[in-house]
Design a protein around this motif. Structure first.
Motif, PDB file in Angstrom:
ATOM      1  N   GLU A  74       0.833  -1.274  -0.042  1.00  0.00           N
ATOM      2  CA  GLU A  74      -0.063   0.051   0.005  1.00  0.00           C
ATOM      3  C   GLU A  74       0.938   1.284   0.079  1.00  0.00           C
ATOM      4  OE1 GLU A  74      -3.289   0.388  -0.333  1.00  0.00           O
ATOM      5  OE2 GLU A  74      -4.140  -1.607   0.122  1.00  0.00           O
ATOM      6  N   THR A  78      -2.223   4.750   3.173  1.00  0.00           N
ATOM      7  CA  THR A  78      -3.194   3.397   3.393  1.00  0.00           C
ATOM      8  C   THR A  78      -2.315   2.410   4.114  1.00  0.00           C
ATOM      9  OG1 THR A  78      -2.769   2.933   1.010  1.00  0.00           O
ATOM     10  CG2 THR A  78      -4.741   4.097   1.585  1.00  0.00           C
ATOM     11  N   ARG A  81      -3.331   2.402   7.834  1.00  0.00           N
ATOM     12  CA  ARG A  81      -4.794   1.680   7.992  1.00  0.00           C
ATOM     13  C   ARG A  81      -4.584   0.472   8.339  1.00  0.00           C
ATOM     14  NH1 ARG A  81      -8.032   4.704   3.212  1.00  0.00           N
ATOM     15  NH2 ARG A  81      -7.701   6.907   3.768  1.00  0.00           N
ATOM     16  N   LYS A  82      -3.556  -0.399   7.756  1.00  0.00           N
ATOM     17  CA  LYS A  82      -3.673  -1.794   7.844  1.00  0.00           C
ATOM     18  C   LYS A  82      -2.530  -1.980   9.151  1.00  0.00           C
ATOM     19  CE  LYS A  82      -4.645  -2.990   3.405  1.00  0.00           C
ATOM     20  NZ  LYS A  82      -4.105  -3.905   2.111  1.00  0.00           N
ATOM     21  N   GLU A  88      -2.495   6.952  11.587  1.00  0.00           N
ATOM     22  CA  GLU A  88      -2.492   7.497  10.100  1.00  0.00           C
ATOM     23  C   GLU A  88      -2.005   8.915   9.761  1.00  0.00           C
ATOM     24  OE1 GLU A  88      -5.893   7.272   6.754  1.00  0.00           O
ATOM     25  OE2 GLU A  88      -6.227   6.158   8.461  1.00  0.00           O
ATOM     26  N   SER A 378       0.097   7.074  -3.212  1.00  0.00           N
ATOM     27  CA  SER A 378      -0.379   7.268  -2.302  1.00  0.00           C
ATOM     28  C   SER A 378      -1.725   7.835  -2.254  1.00  0.00           C
ATOM     29  CB  SER A 378       0.555   8.328  -1.370  1.00  0.00           C
ATOM     30  OG  SER A 378       1.649   7.825  -1.007  1.00  0.00           O
ATOM     31  N   ASP A 381      -3.984   5.040  -4.085  1.00  0.00           N
ATOM     32  CA  ASP A 381      -4.081   3.736  -3.200  1.00  0.00           C
ATOM     33  C   ASP A 381      -5.361   4.286  -2.104  1.00  0.00           C
ATOM     34  OD1 ASP A 381      -2.710   2.305  -4.498  1.00  0.00           O
ATOM     35  OD2 ASP A 381      -1.007   2.349  -2.848  1.00  0.00           O
ATOM     36  N   MET A 382      -5.686   5.664  -1.773  1.00  0.00           N
ATOM     37  CA  MET A 382      -6.557   6.078  -1.021  1.00  0.00           C
ATOM     38  C   MET A 382      -7.911   6.116  -1.747  1.00  0.00           C
ATOM     39  SD  MET A 382      -4.509   9.458   0.617  1.00  0.00           S
ATOM     40  CE  MET A 382      -5.957  10.081   1.222  1.00  0.00           C
ATOM     41  N   GLY A 565      -9.820  -4.131  -0.337  1.00  0.00           N
ATOM     42  CA  GLY A 565      -9.564  -2.804   0.214  1.00  0.00           C
ATOM     43  C   GLY A 565     -10.486  -2.091   1.102  1.00  0.00           C
ATOM     44  N   ALA A 566     -11.353  -1.388   0.411  1.00  0.00           N
ATOM     45  CA  ALA A 566     -12.124  -0.684   0.925  1.00  0.00           C
ATOM     46  C   ALA A 566     -13.305  -1.166   1.843  1.00  0.00           C
ATOM     47  CB  ALA A 566     -13.019   0.491  -0.049  1.00  0.00           C
ATOM     48  N   LEU A 569     -11.718  -2.426   5.256  1.00  0.00           N
ATOM     49  CA  LEU A 569     -11.281  -1.191   5.969  1.00  0.00           C
ATOM     50  C   LEU A 569     -12.494  -0.361   6.647  1.00  0.00           C
ATOM     51  CD1 LEU A 569      -8.453   0.284   4.078  1.00  0.00           C
ATOM     52  CD2 LEU A 569      -8.304  -1.029   6.231  1.00  0.00           C
TER      53      LEU A 569
END
Length: 575
Positions: A74, A78, A81-82, A88, A378, A381-382, A565-566, A569
């Motif tokens: 990522e 992001t 976030r993981k 963040e 970046s 990936d968001m 992904g989304a 999360l």
């Protein structure tokens, strides 16, 4: 996944990753900052604090960021976030610093291109005082009489200085006097933006191919300039000034602070570059071995560049009959005054000027377009479902370049140099990066867990790290980063230009606003997420410190998490 959404992709080969990282971390600072710092802070003795920061902060952080990028696959925001959603804000802070860098760094490349164009003249314009921009106080070093006149009077300026200040910058009396845009520099700036755009417009597919040239050819130029410099009369004196040890400087806190700042800046840690570049690796790439070799390359390049620079400065001092101390410069003063002035005194000056500025442009170019790639990755990936559709990356990159270009027009006005220095001094360096590095080490070493990081590296590379890295991530790196951050605040000196111009009070306020804009994102984001969650404060804190990707997950599970992904999360972040 939606069939219209493109895959994220990987490097075409391991060599592409190595060259991209090398191009990113080996830049202008290795040539125009490290040699001067070494000479200024005790010569060879400066290597002691430099190496201390290398082994306690530089290498551990370099490896840490590459690992989290390769593990999460990522971008610089992001990935947090993981790993640790509470932290963040570190990703957002680093991204903002990179945005500021995109606005300033390419200005240097435009100046270098300006010099490169004039290097093809029959006579270098900064070698004489017979030009329309020169004053009566100009000194031409091509004749012995002028050299004698220079040593006897202090109110004179060299032809190289007048070319830089009166021809390139046409500099005004202060930041309040912006004046008009320098249209020739504007054309150079447009050219550099076009080059950068087409270097990365296809993502790692194009970036990975371009670095084969931009990351290797500067070394060819550096070796040529090194050989030429060492063959000049007076070169030995220059090298002695560069490395002559002065052990008494080790007791000066300023020496240690400047060594630390150089490491954090030249190793490109804290802002997410390495995480993004590492995220395009395959999962089982041996990033541990890569990081050690790349750190060695970075530091070795700095030391070798010092020989190339100070051998030439020694020659210039020899020709003028002055000490090396009187001609040594750092930053733009070295690149656009001292070195051009030196090559103007050599046989075949045009050839050596072309070599120097080609090297400078390529060193800066691959650093800049890699930073642009990091910012693009970046942001994409968001918003993967929106941004990874066919053609959208190219259009967004064009918009990004235009926004940066328009915002930096103020920096190529007659007063633009003052604005440029304000951004460079406050927004892109110093306390901002130290602050982010401190919290990065704390978040990953203590919250995510050093032991978990060890397991991840063992799973990815098959290598069990030495326990020294655990000591660094838990104690040495955060403590030294914190100490450097505090010392930087205590020893803060307001920005000046050419040691005589003092900025107005409002500009210092603006500078600290720029600095705090990235620093405050770290606690600000953590506070926002704690307030936005549900449950007790302890439950919210525990939830935000819990990684989404656990070390017990299989590689297949990680791939599935990246695919959805989304969806993964969203429920986690709204617990």
């Amino acid at each position: 996944m939606d069939p219209e959404v493109e895959e994220r992709g990987h490097w075409g080969s391991k060599v592409e990753f190595l060259l991209a990282v090398a191009g990113n971390v080996v830049g202008l600072g290795n040539v125009w900052r490290f040699p001067y710092l070494c000479y200024k802070n005790g010569g060879g003795v400066f290597l002691v604090p430099y190496l201390v920061f290398v082994v306690t902060c530089g290498v551990p952080l370099f490896l840490l960021e590459t690992v989290i990028g390769q593990y999460t696959q990522e971008g610089s925001v992001t990935c947090w976030r993981k790993l640790c959603p509470l932290a963040e804000g570190i990703g957002y802070g680093g991204l903002l610093i990179l945005l500021y860098s995109c606005m300033t760094y390419i200005i240097i490349l435009a100046w270098a291109l300006f010099y490169l164009v004039f290097s093809f003249s029959s006579e270098l314009p900064w070698a004489s005082c017979n030009n329309y921009w020169n004053t009566d106080e100009c000194v031409d070093f091509s004749t012995a009489n002028e050299t004698i006149r220079w040593t006897n009077r202090t109110n004179l300026t060299s032809a190289a200085t007048e070319f830089w200040e009166r021809r390139v910058l046409a500099i005004s009396g202060g930041i309040e006097e912006l004046g008009g845009i320098r249209w020739e520099v504007l054309l150079c700036l447009i050219t550099m933006w076009v080059i950068c755009y087409f270097c990365i417009w296809k993502g790692v597919k194009s970036t990975g191919k371009v670095v084969y040239f931009t990351a290797t050819f500067p070394y060819v130029m550096l070796i040529i300039l090194l050989i030429r410099g060492l063959s000049l009369p007076g070169a030995f004196e220059g090298v002695v000034f560069y490395l002559l040890p002065d052990p008494s400087r080790l007791t000066d806190s300023q020496v240690w602070m400047e060594a630390g700042a150089q490491i954090f800046f030249s190793y490109s840690v804290g802002v997410g570059n390495l995480a993004v570049l590492g995220s395009y690796n395959t999962y089982n790439n041996n990033c541990y071995r890569d990081c050690l070799w790349l750190c060695l390359l970075n530091s070795a390049t700095s030391i070798i560049a010092g020989f190339a620079v100070f051998s030439v400065l020694g020659f210039m001092a020899h020709e003028q009959g002055v000490s090396v101390e009187e001609v040594a410069e750092s930053g733009p003063g070295l690149a656009f005054i001292a070195y051009p002035q030196a090559v103007a005194m050599m046989p075949l000056p045009q050839l050596w000027s072309i070599c120097f500025f080609v090297m400078l442009i390529l060193l800066g170019l691959d650093t800049h377009f890699v930073v642009m790639e990091v910012v693009m990755t970046s942001i994409i990936d968001m918003f993967p479902r929106v941004m990874r559709r066919a053609g959208r990356r190219e259009r967004f990159l064009l918009l990004f370049c235009l926004i940066c270009f328009i915002s930096q027009l103020i920096m190529i006005t007659e007063g633009g140099m003052y604005v440029f220095q304000l951004f460079d001094y406050y927004a892109c360096n110093g306390v901002c990066i130290l602050f982010l590095c401190m919290f990065e080490a704390l978040a990953l070493g203590w919250v995510f867990g050093a032991e978990r990081l060890y397991s991840i590296i063992k799973d990815m590379t098959g290598v069990r790290l030495n326990s020294y890295f655990k000591i660094c991530w838990l104690y040495l790196t955060p403590l030294i980063s914190m100490g450097s951050f505090i010392c930087s605040l205590i020893e803060y000196q307001p920005l000046t230009f050419n040691r005589w111009y003092v900025y107005p009070s409002w500009s210092y306020v603006l500078g600290w606003v720029l600095a705090l804009s990235s620093i405050l994102l770290v606690p600000g984001w953590a506070f926002y997420k704690l307030c936005a969650g549900t449950g007790t404060l302890g439950q919210r804190l525990q939830c935000l410190c819990q990684p989404v990707l656990d070390n017990s997950s299989t590689q297949t599970q990680r791939t599935e998490l990246q695919t959805v992904g989304a969806e993964v999360l969203k429920p986690f972040m709204t617990k």
